[in-house]
Design a protein around this motif. Structure first.
Motif, PDB file in Angstrom:
ATOM      1  N   ALA A  56       0.830  -1.210   0.000  1.00  0.00           N
ATOM      2  CA  ALA A  56       0.000   0.000   0.000  1.00  0.00           C
ATOM      3  C   ALA A  56       0.867   1.265   0.000  1.00  0.00           C
ATOM      4  O   ALA A  56       0.539   2.249  -0.671  1.00  0.00           O
ATOM      5  N   ILE A  57       1.975   1.242   0.719  1.00  0.00           N
ATOM      6  CA  ILE A  57       2.892   2.387   0.733  1.00  0.00           C
ATOM      7  C   ILE A  57       3.454   2.608  -0.666  1.00  0.00           C
ATOM      8  O   ILE A  57       3.461   3.741  -1.167  1.00  0.00           O
ATOM      9  N   LYS A  58       3.901   1.546  -1.301  1.00  0.00           N
ATOM     10  CA  LYS A  58       4.442   1.662  -2.663  1.00  0.00           C
ATOM     11  C   LYS A  58       3.385   2.194  -3.623  1.00  0.00           C
ATOM     12  O   LYS A  58       3.675   3.034  -4.484  1.00  0.00           O
ATOM     13  N   ARG A  59       2.153   1.717  -3.473  1.00  0.00           N
ATOM     14  CA  ARG A  59       1.057   2.180  -4.322  1.00  0.00           C
ATOM     15  C   ARG A  59       0.809   3.680  -4.125  1.00  0.00           C
ATOM     16  O   ARG A  59       0.594   4.416  -5.087  1.00  0.00           O
ATOM     17  N   GLY A  60       0.861   4.115  -2.870  1.00  0.00           N
ATOM     18  CA  GLY A  60       0.682   5.539  -2.573  1.00  0.00           C
ATOM     19  C   GLY A  60       1.773   6.393  -3.198  1.00  0.00           C
ATOM     20  O   GLY A  60       1.504   7.447  -3.787  1.00  0.00           O
ATOM     21  N   GLN A  61       3.001   5.929  -3.102  1.00  0.00           N
ATOM     22  CA  GLN A  61       4.126   6.664  -3.688  1.00  0.00           C
ATOM     23  C   GLN A  61       4.021   6.684  -5.212  1.00  0.00           C
ATOM     24  O   GLN A  61       4.309   7.711  -5.845  1.00  0.00           O
ATOM     25  N   GLN A  62       3.594   5.567  -5.803  1.00  0.00           N
ATOM     26  CA  GLN A  62       3.431   5.514  -7.262  1.00  0.00           C
ATOM     27  C   GLN A  62       2.336   6.477  -7.722  1.00  0.00           C
ATOM     28  O   GLN A  62       2.467   7.138  -8.750  1.00  0.00           O
ATOM     29  N   ILE A  87       1.024  11.553 -10.492  1.00  0.00           N
ATOM     30  CA  ILE A  87       0.373  12.872 -10.521  1.00  0.00           C
ATOM     31  C   ILE A  87       1.403  13.946 -10.889  1.00  0.00           C
ATOM     32  O   ILE A  87       1.145  14.805 -11.740  1.00  0.00           O
ATOM     33  N   ILE A  88       2.579  13.870 -10.272  1.00  0.00           N
ATOM     34  CA  ILE A  88       3.633  14.854 -10.566  1.00  0.00           C
ATOM     35  C   ILE A  88       4.096  14.719 -12.010  1.00  0.00           C
ATOM     36  O   ILE A  88       4.245  15.725 -12.720  1.00  0.00           O
ATOM     37  N   GLU A  89       4.299  13.486 -12.457  1.00  0.00           N
ATOM     38  CA  GLU A  89       4.743  13.262 -13.845  1.00  0.00           C
ATOM     39  C   GLU A  89       3.716  13.770 -14.844  1.00  0.00           C
ATOM     40  O   GLU A  89       4.069  14.319 -15.894  1.00  0.00           O
ATOM     41  N   ILE A 113       4.154  17.450 -14.996  1.00  0.00           N
ATOM     42  CA  ILE A 113       5.347  17.793 -15.790  1.00  0.00           C
ATOM     43  C   ILE A 113       5.014  17.674 -17.282  1.00  0.00           C
ATOM     44  O   ILE A 113       5.328  18.569 -18.075  1.00  0.00           O
ATOM     45  N   ALA A 114       4.358  16.584 -17.665  1.00  0.00           N
ATOM     46  CA  ALA A 114       3.991  16.354 -19.068  1.00  0.00           C
ATOM     47  C   ALA A 114       3.045  17.441 -19.584  1.00  0.00           C
ATOM     48  O   ALA A 114       3.119  17.843 -20.751  1.00  0.00           O
ATOM     49  N   ASN A 115       2.178  17.949 -18.696  1.00  0.00           N
ATOM     50  CA  ASN A 115       1.222  19.004 -19.078  1.00  0.00           C
ATOM     51  C   ASN A 115       1.818  20.409 -18.940  1.00  0.00           C
ATOM     52  O   ASN A 115       1.079  21.393 -19.003  1.00  0.00           O
ATOM     53  N   LYS A 116       3.127  20.466 -18.723  1.00  0.00           N
ATOM     54  CA  LYS A 116       3.848  21.732 -18.569  1.00  0.00           C
ATOM     55  C   LYS A 116       3.306  22.576 -17.408  1.00  0.00           C
ATOM     56  O   LYS A 116       3.292  23.804 -17.449  1.00  0.00           O
ATOM     57  N   GLU A 117       2.890  21.889 -16.378  1.00  0.00           N
ATOM     58  CA  GLU A 117       2.390  22.549 -15.170  1.00  0.00           C
ATOM     59  C   GLU A 117       3.526  22.708 -14.152  1.00  0.00           C
ATOM     60  O   GLU A 117       3.599  23.704 -13.446  1.00  0.00           O
ATOM     61  N   PHE A 118       4.418  21.692 -14.101  1.00  0.00           N
ATOM     62  CA  PHE A 118       5.523  21.679 -13.144  1.00  0.00           C
ATOM     63  C   PHE A 118       6.869  21.743 -13.858  1.00  0.00           C
ATOM     64  O   PHE A 118       6.998  21.355 -15.029  1.00  0.00           O
ATOM     65  N   ASP A 119       7.866  22.186 -13.121  1.00  0.00           N
ATOM     66  CA  ASP A 119       9.258  22.224 -13.571  1.00  0.00           C
ATOM     67  C   ASP A 119       9.663  20.832 -14.071  1.00  0.00           C
ATOM     68  O   ASP A 119       9.548  19.851 -13.335  1.00  0.00           O
ATOM     69  N   PRO A 120      10.161  20.740 -15.316  1.00  0.00           N
ATOM     70  CA  PRO A 120      10.536  19.429 -15.864  1.00  0.00           C
ATOM     71  C   PRO A 120      11.711  18.770 -15.143  1.00  0.00           C
ATOM     72  O   PRO A 120      11.925  17.557 -15.268  1.00  0.00           O
ATOM     73  N   TRP A 128      11.926  18.563 -11.888  1.00  0.00           N
ATOM     74  CA  TRP A 128      11.450  18.076 -10.597  1.00  0.00           C
ATOM     75  C   TRP A 128      11.516  16.562 -10.560  1.00  0.00           C
ATOM     76  O   TRP A 128      10.982  15.894 -11.450  1.00  0.00           O
ATOM     77  N   ASN A 129      12.165  16.009  -9.538  1.00  0.00           N
ATOM     78  CA  ASN A 129      12.270  14.556  -9.391  1.00  0.00           C
ATOM     79  C   ASN A 129      10.986  14.057  -8.705  1.00  0.00           C
ATOM     80  O   ASN A 129      10.829  14.157  -7.485  1.00  0.00           O
ATOM     81  N   ALA A 130      10.087  13.521  -9.510  1.00  0.00           N
ATOM     82  CA  ALA A 130       8.756  13.125  -9.037  1.00  0.00           C
ATOM     83  C   ALA A 130       8.811  12.041  -7.968  1.00  0.00           C
ATOM     84  O   ALA A 130       8.144  12.146  -6.933  1.00  0.00           O
TER      85      ALA A 130
END
Length: 195
Positions: free
Chosen positions: A125-131, A136-138, A141-148, A150-152
């Protein structure tokens, strides 16, 4: 559902908050019998022993947490909104979304040295939460919302750990003051990563 399946589900639903509140070791079959008003014989028809019931209760608590979180995340239109929704979902440990508090923290703390099956369930469950957080962050990044840059995955680990730590601190202190600081800090970091 057959009558037997309905009874089994009823037992799990009654047992889940008890296990999550008292812990696996401190919960007795008598506690479950009292909550369900079922006899010992009825209990053992559906569950071989307390450990089997406890595993079912862990799964049930995780499922409740996951489905409530999914509903909260659906409200977010952008990746930033979803990250904020995730943080806000966990921001009130004194009145948590699952009776008894965070099942990951509760069962993980108890099972780390005592119950390898529950330990693995919590670890999954922890791994699933982190994934989920990483994706969401990735997506942001793909939608040019976040700094590319950024280490997601690294931020997902930090966010997850800070919320779980804040949950523990809040439950121990009996207030959400520490979690409010963590929430503010995480939202500031996320906002700084916006393009």
């Amino acid at each position: 559902m057959t009558k037997g399946e309905e009874t089994r589900q009823f037992i799990i639903e009654k047992a889940a908050p008890i296990f999550n509140t008292k812990g696996i070791a401190a919960t007795s079959m008598s506690d479950i019998m009292e909550a369900t008003k079922l006899s010992k014989g009825s209990m053992y028809v559906h569950f071989e022993n307390k450990d089997v019931l406890a595993c079912a209760a862990v799964d049930h608590n995780m499922k409740i947490l996951s489905s409530k979180l999914e509903m909260a995340l659906r409200e977010g239109k952008s990746a930033k909104d979803q990250l904020f929704a995730y943080i806000e979902f966990f921001s009130n440990p004194i009145n948590p979304p699952v009776i008894g508090g965070c099942p990951l923290l509760n069962f993980g703390t108890e099972a780390d040295d005592t119950n390898p099956i529950v330990k693995e369930k919590v670890n999954t469950a922890i791994k699933r939460g982190q994934q989920l957080l990483t994706s969401i962050i990735e997506k942001g990044i793909a939608n040019k919302e976040f700094d590319p840059e950024w280490n997601a995955s690294e931020f997902a680990i930090a966010l997850f750990a800070m919320l779980e730590g804040g949950h523990l601190m809040s439950r121990m202190s009996g207030n959400n003051d520490n979690m409010k600081i963590i929430e503010k800090t995480l939202k500031k970091i996320i906002s700084e990563k916006l393009i």
